[in-house]
Scaffold this motif. Structure first.
Motif, PDB file in Angstrom:
ATOM      1  N   ILE A   1       1.178  -0.849   0.035  1.00  0.00           N
ATOM      2  CA  ILE A   1      -0.361   0.330   0.041  1.00  0.00           C
ATOM      3  C   ILE A   1       0.674   1.115  -0.220  1.00  0.00           C
ATOM      4  CG2 ILE A   1      -1.941   1.352   1.285  1.00  0.00           C
ATOM      5  CD1 ILE A   1      -2.487  -1.352   2.890  1.00  0.00           C
ATOM      6  N   SER A   2       0.144   2.190  -0.883  1.00  0.00           N
ATOM      7  CA  SER A   2       1.263   3.518  -0.883  1.00  0.00           C
ATOM      8  C   SER A   2       1.965   4.729   0.687  1.00  0.00           C
ATOM      9  CB  SER A   2       0.267   4.403  -1.145  1.00  0.00           C
ATOM     10  OG  SER A   2       0.573   5.872  -1.340  1.00  0.00           O
ATOM     11  N   ILE A   3       2.874   4.440   0.734  1.00  0.00           N
ATOM     12  CA  ILE A   3       3.600   4.788   2.461  1.00  0.00           C
ATOM     13  C   ILE A   3       2.148   6.335   1.891  1.00  0.00           C
ATOM     14  CG2 ILE A   3       5.385   5.849   3.227  1.00  0.00           C
ATOM     15  CD1 ILE A   3       4.997   2.755   3.368  1.00  0.00           C
ATOM     16  N   THR A   4       2.443   7.393   1.013  1.00  0.00           N
ATOM     17  CA  THR A   4       1.741   8.505   0.655  1.00  0.00           C
ATOM     18  C   THR A   4       0.690   8.779   1.559  1.00  0.00           C
ATOM     19  OG1 THR A   4       3.366   8.490  -0.951  1.00  0.00           O
ATOM     20  CG2 THR A   4       2.142  10.799  -0.821  1.00  0.00           C
ATOM     21  N   GLU A   5      -0.174   7.478   1.056  1.00  0.00           N
ATOM     22  CA  GLU A   5      -1.516   7.359   1.189  1.00  0.00           C
ATOM     23  C   GLU A   5      -1.952   7.219   2.990  1.00  0.00           C
ATOM     24  OE1 GLU A   5      -3.234   5.451  -2.047  1.00  0.00           O
ATOM     25  OE2 GLU A   5      -5.238   6.084  -1.381  1.00  0.00           O
ATOM     26  N   LEU A   6      -0.837   6.035   3.563  1.00  0.00           N
ATOM     27  CA  LEU A   6      -1.032   6.148   4.762  1.00  0.00           C
ATOM     28  C   LEU A   6      -0.833   7.250   5.252  1.00  0.00           C
ATOM     29  CD1 LEU A   6       0.870   2.819   4.838  1.00  0.00           C
ATOM     30  CD2 LEU A   6      -2.219   2.940   4.744  1.00  0.00           C
ATOM     31  N   ALA A   7       0.206   7.918   5.061  1.00  0.00           N
ATOM     32  CA  ALA A   7       0.685   9.214   5.497  1.00  0.00           C
ATOM     33  C   ALA A   7      -0.524  10.165   5.164  1.00  0.00           C
ATOM     34  CB  ALA A   7       2.251   9.591   5.429  1.00  0.00           C
ATOM     35  N   GLY A   8      -1.204  10.028   5.382  1.00  0.00           N
ATOM     36  CA  GLY A   8      -2.615  11.155   4.874  1.00  0.00           C
ATOM     37  C   GLY A   8      -1.338  12.649   5.168  1.00  0.00           C
ATOM     38  N   LYS A   9      -2.297  12.926   6.320  1.00  0.00           N
ATOM     39  CA  LYS A   9      -2.560  14.514   7.222  1.00  0.00           C
ATOM     40  C   LYS A   9      -1.158  14.308   8.213  1.00  0.00           C
ATOM     41  CE  LYS A   9      -4.893  17.806   4.522  1.00  0.00           C
ATOM     42  NZ  LYS A   9      -6.027  16.873   4.488  1.00  0.00           N
ATOM     43  N   THR A  10      -1.561  12.882   8.447  1.00  0.00           N
ATOM     44  CA  THR A  10      -0.194  12.296  10.334  1.00  0.00           C
ATOM     45  C   THR A  10       1.141  13.178  10.276  1.00  0.00           C
ATOM     46  OG1 THR A  10       0.410  10.801   9.550  1.00  0.00           O
ATOM     47  CG2 THR A  10      -1.293  10.323  10.630  1.00  0.00           C
ATOM     48  N   ARG A  11       2.102  12.775   9.941  1.00  0.00           N
ATOM     49  CA  ARG A  11       3.273  13.371  10.066  1.00  0.00           C
ATOM     50  C   ARG A  11       4.051  13.211   8.775  1.00  0.00           C
ATOM     51  NH1 ARG A  11       4.497  11.585  15.848  1.00  0.00           N
ATOM     52  NH2 ARG A  11       2.504  11.875  17.033  1.00  0.00           N
ATOM     53  N   PRO A  12       3.528  13.327   7.583  1.00  0.00           N
ATOM     54  CA  PRO A  12       4.560  12.840   6.547  1.00  0.00           C
ATOM     55  C   PRO A  12       5.580  13.128   6.300  1.00  0.00           C
ATOM     56  CG  PRO A  12       3.009  14.652   5.984  1.00  0.00           C
ATOM     57  CD  PRO A  12       3.106  14.507   7.210  1.00  0.00           C
ATOM     58  N   ASP A  13       6.461  14.206   7.031  1.00  0.00           N
ATOM     59  CA  ASP A  13       8.083  13.943   6.852  1.00  0.00           C
ATOM     60  C   ASP A  13       8.749  12.826   8.035  1.00  0.00           C
ATOM     61  OD1 ASP A  13       6.811  15.866   8.966  1.00  0.00           O
ATOM     62  OD2 ASP A  13       9.004  16.256   9.453  1.00  0.00           O
ATOM     63  N   LYS A  14       7.785  12.530   9.022  1.00  0.00           N
ATOM     64  CA  LYS A  14       8.189  11.410   9.477  1.00  0.00           C
ATOM     65  C   LYS A  14       7.677   9.903   9.746  1.00  0.00           C
ATOM     66  CE  LYS A  14       9.478  14.515  12.756  1.00  0.00           C
ATOM     67  NZ  LYS A  14       8.833  15.906  12.608  1.00  0.00           N
ATOM     68  N   PHE A  15       7.133   9.837   8.287  1.00  0.00           N
ATOM     69  CA  PHE A  15       6.477   8.748   8.230  1.00  0.00           C
ATOM     70  C   PHE A  15       7.250   7.364   7.319  1.00  0.00           C
ATOM     71  CE2 PHE A  15       2.826   5.836   6.563  1.00  0.00           C
ATOM     72  CZ  PHE A  15       2.218   5.406   7.336  1.00  0.00           C
ATOM     73  N   ILE A  16       7.500   6.370   6.726  1.00  0.00           N
ATOM     74  CA  ILE A  16       8.117   5.731   6.278  1.00  0.00           C
ATOM     75  C   ILE A  16       7.692   4.133   5.892  1.00  0.00           C
ATOM     76  CG2 ILE A  16       9.956   4.690   8.167  1.00  0.00           C
ATOM     77  CD1 ILE A  16      11.839   5.853   6.142  1.00  0.00           C
ATOM     78  N   GLY A  17       8.476   3.700   4.732  1.00  0.00           N
ATOM     79  CA  GLY A  17       7.752   2.189   4.883  1.00  0.00           C
ATOM     80  C   GLY A  17       9.083   1.394   5.344  1.00  0.00           C
ATOM     81  N   MET A  18       8.985   0.420   6.519  1.00  0.00           N
ATOM     82  CA  MET A  18       9.851  -0.596   6.695  1.00  0.00           C
ATOM     83  C   MET A  18       9.343  -2.106   6.383  1.00  0.00           C
ATOM     84  SD  MET A  18      11.398  -0.301  10.729  1.00  0.00           S
ATOM     85  CE  MET A  18      13.105  -0.265  10.567  1.00  0.00           C
ATOM     86  N   HIS A  19       9.447  -2.333   5.207  1.00  0.00           N
ATOM     87  CA  HIS A  19       8.709  -3.420   4.641  1.00  0.00           C
ATOM     88  C   HIS A  19       9.676  -4.652   4.934  1.00  0.00           C
ATOM     89  CE1 HIS A  19       7.077  -6.272   1.292  1.00  0.00           C
ATOM     90  NE2 HIS A  19       6.635  -6.178   2.552  1.00  0.00           N
ATOM     91  N   PHE A  20       9.218  -5.720   6.290  1.00  0.00           N
ATOM     92  CA  PHE A  20      10.181  -6.659   6.603  1.00  0.00           C
ATOM     93  C   PHE A  20      10.057  -7.981   6.398  1.00  0.00           C
ATOM     94  CE2 PHE A  20      10.551  -3.658  10.433  1.00  0.00           C
ATOM     95  CZ  PHE A  20      11.930  -4.112  11.381  1.00  0.00           C
ATOM     96  N   MET A  21      10.840  -8.988   6.118  1.00  0.00           N
ATOM     97  CA  MET A  21      10.830  -9.927   5.076  1.00  0.00           C
ATOM     98  C   MET A  21      10.327 -11.201   6.211  1.00  0.00           C
ATOM     99  SD  MET A  21      10.614  -9.589   1.818  1.00  0.00           S
ATOM    100  CE  MET A  21      10.713  -7.795   2.280  1.00  0.00           C
ATOM    101  N   ASN A  22       9.572 -12.369   5.389  1.00  0.00           N
ATOM    102  CA  ASN A  22       8.942 -13.341   6.959  1.00  0.00           C
ATOM    103  C   ASN A  22       9.870 -14.569   6.080  1.00  0.00           C
ATOM    104  OD1 ASN A  22       7.379 -15.093   8.135  1.00  0.00           O
ATOM    105  ND2 ASN A  22       5.659 -14.714   6.210  1.00  0.00           N
ATOM    106  N   PRO A  23      10.912 -14.930   7.192  1.00  0.00           N
ATOM    107  CA  PRO A  23      10.777 -15.189   8.643  1.00  0.00           C
ATOM    108  C   PRO A  23      11.060 -13.811   9.353  1.00  0.00           C
ATOM    109  CG  PRO A  23      11.892 -17.131   8.657  1.00  0.00           C
ATOM    110  CD  PRO A  23      11.574 -16.325   7.149  1.00  0.00           C
ATOM    111  N   VAL A  24      11.019 -12.650   9.134  1.00  0.00           N
ATOM    112  CA  VAL A  24      11.215 -11.955  10.484  1.00  0.00           C
ATOM    113  C   VAL A  24      13.201 -11.787  11.252  1.00  0.00           C
ATOM    114  CG1 VAL A  24      11.618  -9.455  11.609  1.00  0.00           C
ATOM    115  CG2 VAL A  24       9.663 -10.519  10.306  1.00  0.00           C
ATOM    116  N   PRO A  25      12.623 -12.608  12.305  1.00  0.00           N
ATOM    117  CA  PRO A  25      14.344 -13.348  12.936  1.00  0.00           C
ATOM    118  C   PRO A  25      15.262 -13.673  11.758  1.00  0.00           C
ATOM    119  CG  PRO A  25      12.499 -14.107  14.143  1.00  0.00           C
ATOM    120  CD  PRO A  25      11.791 -13.752  12.400  1.00  0.00           C
TER     121      PRO A  25
END
Ligand code: CAA
Ligand code: NAD
Length: 283
Positions: free
Chosen positions: A122-146
């Motif tokens: 999903i779009s990070i820009t759309e998720l950020a909306g007006k919350t705090r867009p400069d401090k909003f980022i995608g951190m996409h981990f892979m499964n299994p994370v450990p």
């Protein structure tokens, strides 16, 4: 700013792994989900996965114990500590659910904290909306994370360089390799992986081969550690369907249409490992 306190929202397949890896690297972690019952299952999963690492001599029993000590569970986001420096959201792949969580959190969490989403597509820009867009980022981990080394780091339209650098460094402190990508549907990982999985499901749907044969071809022929149908079960068929829908609607291109068999299996509750049955059966 230094990140010390991390909150992970969602304690499912990904959330418990993300909490595990931060806890193992001495961060103070709050793991949040809807109920104590879900959180207790997540804690058991973390415990089992730590035991697995101890058995393989990857960590000591003391580290395993300290990891569990670094993670506290919190039922409901209303009870989250506002002093968390980094919030990583890992709830279901539905934009409305995620946006609602970030809207609530933006009124609770201190303003200089970073908001990250583990969304698969999903779009990070759309998720950020007006919350705090400069401090909003995608951190996409892979499964299994450990186990998996990659963290795909997605810059939204307004993500600041400062936020990007901080998250890149933080990913390195937990032993991961960050790779920078920009904000388009499915980013890089799922733009490439998910159409392959969907095509494997189409191959089964069109009776080109059995499920075992499809997986064997990709394992032996391409040296993939898991065949695509086994991997789909591992990821969760609901997650796969949600990602295909984001690609399909995001690019407006029929080449991303989800296979009808995938839709039917999700409707039937056959979600893969997490529900006990997908293409294969699990105990
Ligand atoms: N923590 C959690 N799970 C672990 C683990 C750990 N420390 N170590 C292993 N696992 C998982 C395995 O999946 C499997 O589960 P069960 O034992 O419960 O059946 C088991 O543990 C296998 O353990 P092994 O010791 O046999 O592990 P392995 O050395 O055979 O490797 C694997 C397992 C790393 C998962 C390997 O099969 C692999 O690399 N598979 C492909 C994984 C992959 O492609 N991941 C990316 C998925 S896509 C994604 O994540 C993005 C998205 O948005 C969908
Ligand atoms: P999952 O279904 O295993 O877990 C989701 C968790 O979120 C559940 O425990 C659920 O109770 C919780 N949740 C739902 N609404 C909530 C709310 N309002 N507050 C708190 N918790 C809530 O899903 P998953 O596979 O862990 O996927 C989570 C995210 O990670 C999705 O965005 C997915 O696309 C992404 N992702 C998944 C994988 C994968 O292989 N499964 C890999 C990378 C990224």
């Amino acid at each position: 700013m230094t990140i010390r306190k991390v909150a992970v929202i969602g304690a499912g397949t990904m959330g418990n792994g993300i909490a595990h890896i931060f806890g193992q690297n001495n961060y103070s972690v709050q793991l949040v989900d809807l109920s104590d019952e879900i959180l207790s299952t997540a804690r058991n999963t973390i415990s089992k996965n730590l035991e697995r690492q101890v058995k393989k001599n990857l960590i000591t029993p003391e580290t395993a114990e300290a990891t569990l000590g670094n993670i506290i569970t919190v039922p409901g986001i209303d009870n989250i500590d506002k002093e968390n420096d980094l919030i990583i959201e890992a709830v279901v792949e539905k934009i409305d659910v995620k946006r609602n969580i970030f809207n609530i959190l933006s009124n609770i969490i201190k303003p200089d904290s970073i908001f990250a989403s583990n969304t698969s597509s999903i779009s990070i820009t759309e998720l950020a909306g007006k919350t705090r867009p400069d401090k909003f980022i995608g951190m996409h981990f892979m499964n299994p994370v450990p186990v998996m080394k990659l963290v795909e780091i997605i810059r939204g339209y307004s993500t600041s360089n400062e936020t990007y650098e901080l998250i890149k460094q933080t990913s390195e402190t937990i032993g991961k390799t960050p790779v920078e990508v920009y904000d388009y549907p499915g980013f890089i990982s799922n733009r490439i992986l998910m159409p392959m999985i969907n095509e494997a499901i189409f191959s089964l749907y069109e009776h080109v081969a059995t499920k075992e044969a499809i997986d064997e071809v990709m394992k032996l022929g391409m040296n993939h550690p898991m065949g695509p149908l086994t991997l789909a079960d591992f990821i969760g068929l609901d997650v796969c369907l949600d990602i295909m829908n984001v690609l399909y609607h995001g690019f407006n291109d029929s080449k991303y249409r989800p296979c009808p068999l995938l839709k039917k299996m999700v409707d039937a509750g056959k979600l893969g490992r997490k529900s006990g049955e997908g293409f294969y059966q699990y105990r």
